[in-house]
Scaffold this active site. Structure first.
Site, PDB file in Angstrom:
ATOM      1  N   CYS A  82       0.840  -1.200   0.000  1.00  0.00           N
ATOM      2  CA  CYS A  82       0.000   0.000   0.000  1.00  0.00           C
ATOM      3  C   CYS A  82       0.879   1.255   0.000  1.00  0.00           C
ATOM      4  CB  CYS A  82      -0.909   0.017   1.227  1.00  0.00           C
ATOM      5  SG  CYS A  82      -2.201  -1.233   1.167  1.00  0.00           S
ATOM      6  N   ASP A 141      20.439  43.461  -0.966  1.00  0.00           N
ATOM      7  CA  ASP A 141      20.437  44.882  -1.270  1.00  0.00           C
ATOM      8  C   ASP A 141      20.859  45.608   0.008  1.00  0.00           C
ATOM      9  OD1 ASP A 141      19.786  47.338  -2.634  1.00  0.00           O
ATOM     10  OD2 ASP A 141      18.010  47.420  -1.361  1.00  0.00           O
TER      11      ASP A 141
END
Length: 716
Positions: A363, A407
């Site tokens: 399964c 930045d």
């Protein structure tokens, strides 16, 4: 032909990736249904529906046939009955369909066992009855799966295994298998509910009502009834009903539910507040700036739900693998059943039994749920800590990053200048600052605003200006005080009107070498002092970069600012010259990112406004911003706490999530491998096989839920 419309449903009982796959396959077989988006983690289905070709009732009927309950956005159950539903409405587990099935099959199994003790001759028939009653709803769902495009479902495997066990006379084993299967499904549902708790907890943060001010009277209204411009009263201990701006009152507000910031933030007239944050002290009057459906918390909830619905590359691979894995496992089981008896004359009963055990072991539930459960938990854990990540792909990529580009302005720095040095030539420092603030009060220039803010911060009595302010753009701002005319301006302009001592010039050079901007304050024609300002590094910038380096990640700064300022900030945050690139035009910044990206995945961190192109060009874009629209809409992730240390937390969360995924995959395959061997050697019974599969699914889910308890620094 009518244009298609969007249909959104909540799906109760959809608790694993395999469940979502069934619904997706079924919807794909309907004409007029497109843009199908199924999320097991959010328990939701969204699709575009052309009702001239397929009606909404047909869609709902298909969902019910598969064993799930469709519920419309308003919360009304779309199903007319829930006989086939595998889920149930939210409540105690025993009140759900799955809970009732577990109780029912458990009672039948106990009765069958009692019959076997009292009348052993009836034992087989008692277990047979228990098996058939438990098998009936499973078999119906298996047939529905086959008709709707999912022939190799867990229900199909269970039906074959139970029927095979009955065929060889193992009714007792079959009854136990059906009970354990029902119990496993119930546990899956409970675990899935725990995984969704992160989003549900966010939803509960928003109050249902608000105290709206109408003239001098107040009225209690639903939050949805608030309009932009309404003024609400938020008392100590209350939650802010929607985004707004304080118009009256002072207090501290706990924004941890929204940004993850643990320290309450001071609020006064003019400051912004977010929906779901908690007023700690004084009463506040807040003007609503966002409708309930569009406030910051609502957007965060929506974004996390969307992120959990998107599949990471690993999840997509597992899905593709599982589509071949299950039919392959069925073929192998058939070979185990047929091979030894046909080729070597082995005992049929023995090998049918072993083949059925192998079928149950195969399964795929634990394998299919291994990745999405971890991704959903990781995203929810991040949201709780103010780390918004837009999808599993972004979460996975973050862990692979080798370089992070920052930045400068607004990212490594606060984004606005602050007073750093005051040089007194005449008088005292407080008097000098107060006079400069008097002239600059009302100015929109960032340097002027910084001077005024510093004076207010120190609690100085700012003098009154008589006759207004005279400004000469680029040179000076002047006003008349009681002591005479005072001007604040550039040093060059001051030098044109008065002589500046060499010692003062040397001090100015030293300040400017540190990346600071210096303004001169004159009274009349006398130079009475200097004020230096700089956009200062964030308090946690150096710590954040050091933490990244300790994680083996290179940090670099890319800025368009001048080299002197860039070097000064870089030195303050612990970056060296090779890690700093200044005076970059937008195209040069993009070229630098592309060069880094060619070597290894790179993340770009910016303020989400002027850095949008760079954020898009990087492997992953991270926006700074305390809940602003730009921070939420741009980039792949957002740091709501506005802290550089949040970048390291993102990387740590990604690494922890990926480690969790591989643990889950290893756990699923490991258990299956062990029981595969024991099944072939005959040491594993049918009920042990299904217990192993159920146990693997529960263990995988429980392991994924550990991510909800992850704390900053846990995996760095």
């Amino acid at each position: 032909m009518a244009a298609g419309s969007t249909l959104k449903l909540r799906i109760e009982g959809m608790d694993c990736g395999a469940c979502a796959m069934k619904i997706e396959n079924a919807m794909q077989r309907l004409s007029g249904v497109t843009d199908i988006d199924v999320s097991y983690s959010a328990a939701s289905l969204s699709l575009n529906l052309d009702e001239d070709r397929t009606s909404r009732s047909t869609v709902e009927a298909r969902i019910r046939a598969l064993g799930f309950i469709p519920v419309d956005p308003a919360g009304r159950t779309a199903a007319t009955n829930d006989d086939d539903a595998s889920g149930g409405k939210t409540g105690a587990w025993w009140s759900t369909r799955r809970g009732r099935l577990v109780i029912g099959t458990g009672i039948l199994l106990a009765l069958a066992y009692a019959v076997s003790l009292v009348a052993s001759g009836w034992s087989f028939w008692a277990y047979l009855a228990a098996t058939l009653i438990g098998l009936a709803p499973v078999a119906r769902r298996a047939l529905a799966d086959v008709r709707n495009g999912t022939p190799f479902s867990i229900e199909t495997l269970m039906s074959i295994a139970a029927a095979g066990a009955l065929a060889i006379g193992e009714a007792r084993e079959a009854a136990i298998v059906m009970f354990l299967f029902a119990l496993g499904e119930l546990l899956e549902g409970v675990a899935a509910g725990r995984a969704r708790a992160g989003i549900e907890a966010l939803v509960k943060l928003v109050p249902r009502t608000a105290l709206r001010l109408r003239g001098t009277e107040t009225e209690t209204v639903p939050v949805e009834a608030l309009s932009i411009g309404d003024v609400v009263i938020v008392r100590p201990g209350d939650r802010v009903p929607s985004d707004g701006t304080v118009v009256e009152g002072t207090s501290e507000v706990d924004e941890a539910p929204v940004t993850g910031e643990s320290v309450p933030i001071a609020k006064a007239a003019g400051t912004a507040v977010y929906a779901g944050s908690i007023n700690v002290q004084g009463e506040l009057r807040i003007e609503i700036t966002k409708m309930a459906a569009d406030n910051t918390l609502a957007r965060i909830i929506h974004m996390v739900e969307e992120a959990q619905a998107t599949k990471a590359p690993t999840a997509r691979f597992i899905d593709r693998f599982s589509r071949w894995y299950t039919p392959g496992a069925m073929v192998v089981s058939a070979l185990v059943v047929l091979g030894p008896p046909l080729l070597f004359g082995a005992d049929w009963f023995t090998w049918i039994y072993r083949g059925l055990s192998l079928l149950l072991i195969a399964c795929p539930c634990a394998l299919v749920i291994s990745t999405p459960a971890a991704i959903a938990s990781g995203l929810a854990s991040g949201a709780r800590r103010g780390l918004l990540i837009k999808g599993g792909a972004a979460l996975e990529t973050l862990g692979k990053v080798k370089t992070i580009a920052f930045d400068k302005t607004g990212t490594l720095t606060l984004g606005h200048p602050q007073v750093t040095d005051i040089v007194v030539i005449e008088g005292v420092e407080a008097d000098l600052l107060a006079k400069a603030a008097a002239v600059e009060r009302g100015s929109s220039h960032p340097l002027g605003a910084a001077i005024v803010a510093e004076a207010q911060k120190r609690g100085l009595d700012i003098p009154k200006v008589f006759g207004g302010i005279v400004a000469t753009p680029g040179k000076t701002v002047m006003g008349r005080l009681t002591s005479g005319f005072v001007s604040v301006g550039s040093l060059r302009h001051a030098a044109e009107q008065t002589e500046i001592a060499e010692a003062v010039k040397a001090r100015v050079d030293a300040l400017e070498a540190g990346g600071k901007t210096v303004v001169a304050i004159k009274e009349g024609k006398r130079l009475i002092g200097l004020i230096a300002m700089r956009d200062e590094p964030r308090p946690d910038a150096a710590q954040g970069l050091a933490r990244l380096r300790s994680m083996g990640i290179r940090a670099v700064m890319l800025t368009g600012d001048n080299a002197g300022t860039a070097e000064a900030i870089a030195g303050a945050v612990g970056l060296k010259s090779p890690e700093t690139k200044a005076e970059l035009l937008p195209e040069a910044k993009l070229a630098a990112i592309s060069a880094y990206k060619a070597e290894a995945p790179i993340a770009m961190v910016g303020d989400g406004i002027n850095d949008a192109p760079a954020l898009a060009a990087a492997s992953i874009g991270v926006a700074m911003g305390g809940g602003t629209d730009v921070a939420l809409e741009t980039a792949d992730a957002a740091l709501l706490k506005n802290r550089v240390t949040g970048v390291a937390e993102l990387i740590a969360l990604s690494r922890a999530t990926m480690a969790n995924i591989w643990q889950n995959i290893a756990l699923a395959f490991g258990l299956k491998g062990i029981f595969l061997v024991t099944s072939l050697t005959g040491e594993t019974s049918l009920w042990m096989a299904i217990l192993a599969d159920t146990g693997a699914t529960v263990l995988v889910t429980a392991n994924a839920l550990r991510l909800l308890r992850l704390r900053p620094g846990d995996d760095e």
